[in-house]
Design a protein around this motif. Structure first.
Motif, PDB file in Angstrom:
ATOM      1  N   UNK A 108      21.425  16.321 -35.973  1.00 13.43           N
ATOM      2  CA  UNK A 108      22.719  16.049 -36.266  1.00 13.43           C
ATOM      3  C   UNK A 108      23.431  17.449 -35.808  1.00 13.43           C
ATOM      4  N   UNK A 109      24.414  17.149 -34.878  1.00 15.54           N
ATOM      5  CA  UNK A 109      25.082  18.402 -34.337  1.00 15.54           C
ATOM      6  C   UNK A 109      26.520  18.482 -34.636  1.00 15.54           C
ATOM      7  N   UNK A 110      26.842  19.469 -34.603  1.00 17.82           N
ATOM      8  CA  UNK A 110      28.478  19.443 -34.837  1.00 17.82           C
ATOM      9  C   UNK A 110      29.475  19.163 -33.380  1.00 17.82           C
ATOM     10  N   UNK A 111      30.412  18.303 -33.602  1.00 18.61           N
ATOM     11  CA  UNK A 111      31.451  18.150 -32.640  1.00 18.61           C
ATOM     12  C   UNK A 111      30.819  16.853 -31.884  1.00 18.61           C
ATOM     13  N   UNK A 112      31.797  16.483 -30.795  1.00 20.69           N
ATOM     14  CA  UNK A 112      31.446  15.024 -30.154  1.00 20.69           C
ATOM     15  C   UNK A 112      30.909  15.700 -28.577  1.00 20.69           C
ATOM     16  N   UNK A 145      32.622  11.429 -34.682  1.00 22.53           N
ATOM     17  CA  UNK A 145      33.980  12.148 -34.229  1.00 22.53           C
ATOM     18  C   UNK A 145      33.699  13.720 -34.286  1.00 22.53           C
ATOM     19  N   UNK A 146      33.513  14.208 -35.509  1.00 24.98           N
ATOM     20  CA  UNK A 146      33.103  15.474 -35.832  1.00 24.98           C
ATOM     21  C   UNK A 146      31.718  15.917 -35.761  1.00 24.98           C
ATOM     22  N   UNK A 147      30.596  15.023 -35.681  1.00 25.21           N
ATOM     23  CA  UNK A 147      29.290  15.078 -35.563  1.00 25.21           C
ATOM     24  C   UNK A 147      28.673  14.050 -34.516  1.00 25.21           C
ATOM     25  N   UNK A 148      27.666  14.639 -34.158  1.00 21.88           N
ATOM     26  CA  UNK A 148      26.993  13.319 -33.006  1.00 21.88           C
ATOM     27  C   UNK A 148      25.361  13.342 -33.540  1.00 21.88           C
ATOM     28  N   UNK A 149      24.947  12.322 -33.745  1.00 25.08           N
ATOM     29  CA  UNK A 149      23.502  12.137 -34.008  1.00 25.08           C
ATOM     30  C   UNK A 149      22.744  11.823 -32.605  1.00 25.08           C
TER      31      UNK A 149
END
Length: 338
Positions: free
Chosen positions: A185-189, A236-240
């Motif tokens: 799980x990373x920050x941002x889109x 939105x704020x995170x990308x899996x």
């Protein structure tokens, strides 16, 4: 620990067919035929990308690779020379046979002893487990680590239980044929649906605890690394995402996504322990994300699957479930951020 030397030889096109031990004895100084035969038995000799038997006869234009000496740290180094005490530790063993052990390592467990981690490691637990094993004629001091996971990364690890298995697995790591998949799980889109991150990874000159990516291998500061990734879900704020690493360098996935500007969720070393793009979040979303940081108290990285050629049984594939802390955050994101 001895370093390994890899010798590569291309057989002359006019070479007559002879046993490989006779051929290599003439080509390599200070080596006996018995040693060559032992290397072949251990899987240290590869011809045309395949492990061969000790009675193999070479042919014109064969491509021979032979590894001399011990190529990796073995559990012998930890258990015998460092006098490690066996400790009863709960190990989540996914699979075990006479050649390998596959373990689902929890976050927070250190794989091997080191400064500041003299007890309570996976190796301490392995020693206890194998000391109490019902296996007959098992040599505790010949199994070994062939890869590792960071302390706060959870997921699958394979350990070899004998020298042949160790070498067989090491060859697959060397030729990058082992398939290792991680979820993160990373920050941002993240802009791209899928992609590949490459670069030379090495120690950050300003912070020895961190790795960094160099565009060029200037002054031999880094080792080439490759990470393939694909987006699974967007919040939105995170990308899996799911990652398939072709090289297994220290902190590879963590450093690669920091390099892209998308550090892993709650990765304190790479800046993922603070809310990303905080100015674009409402107070309600900030509260929600802070709560997620309290639930998942380590980097959101999990080694979910492992595929390789078993030393005796052919292709095999192992999978382990997503840990509770990671799964809870994903479910919360689906309920709130979608």
């Amino acid at each position: 620990m001895n370093k390994s030397t890899l010798i590569k030889i291309i057989v002359n096109k006019n070479q007559k067919e002879i046993r490989i031990d006779k051929f290599l004895k003439k080509k390599i100084k200070n080596i006996s035929r018995n040693q060559i035969q032992k290397y072949a038995t251990l899987g240290n000799i590869i011809v045309n990308k395949k492990i061969i038997k000790k009675n193999y006869k070479i042919k014109p234009l064969d491509f021979i690779e032979i590894k001399i000496s011990t190529p990796t740290t073995t559990i012998l180094d930890y258990l015998e020379y460092k006098n490690i005490n066996a400790e009863k530790i709960n190990l989540n063993i996914i699979h075990e046979d006479e050649d390998i052990i596959v373990i689902n390592k929890p976050a927070g467990m250190v794989v091997h002893p080191g400064f500041g981690n003299e007890t309570g490691t996976l190796i301490h637990g392995i020693k206890y487990y194998l000391n109490h094993s019902n296996l007959n004629n098992f040599n505790l001091y010949r199994c070994g680590l062939v890869h590792r996971l960071d302390k706060d990364t959870s997921g699958l690890l394979v350990l070899a239980k004998n020298e042949y298995s160790q070498n067989h697995l090491l060859q697959q790591f060397y030729y990058k044929t082992i398939q290792r998949k991680y979820i993160a799980l990373i920050w941002g889109n993240l802009i791209q649906e899928k992609g590949t991150i490459t670069g030379f990874i090495g120690r950050d000159p300003k912070n020895r605890k961190k790795m960094t990516i160099f565009k060029e291998d200037h002054k031999n500061r880094g080792k080439y690394s490759i990470t393939h990734y694909k987006v699974l879900e967007r919040f939105k704020y995170l990308t899996y995402i799911i990652c398939n690493i072709k090289t297994g360098k220290t902190h590879q996935i963590r450093a690669h996504f920091k390099y892209l500007g998308h550090p892993l969720f709650h990765d304190s070393i790479y800046g993922g322990n603070k809310i990303f793009m905080k100015k674009q979040c409402s107070n309600k979303k900030i509260k929600f994300l802070n709560n997620c940081l309290k639930i998942l108290k380590r980097q959101a990285l999990h080694a979910i699957s492992l595929s390789f050629i078993h030393p005796k049984n052919g292709k095999c594939h192992f999978f382990c479930p997503i840990p509770k802390d990671f799964k809870t955050v994903l479910e919360n994101c689906r309920n709130i951020l979608l």
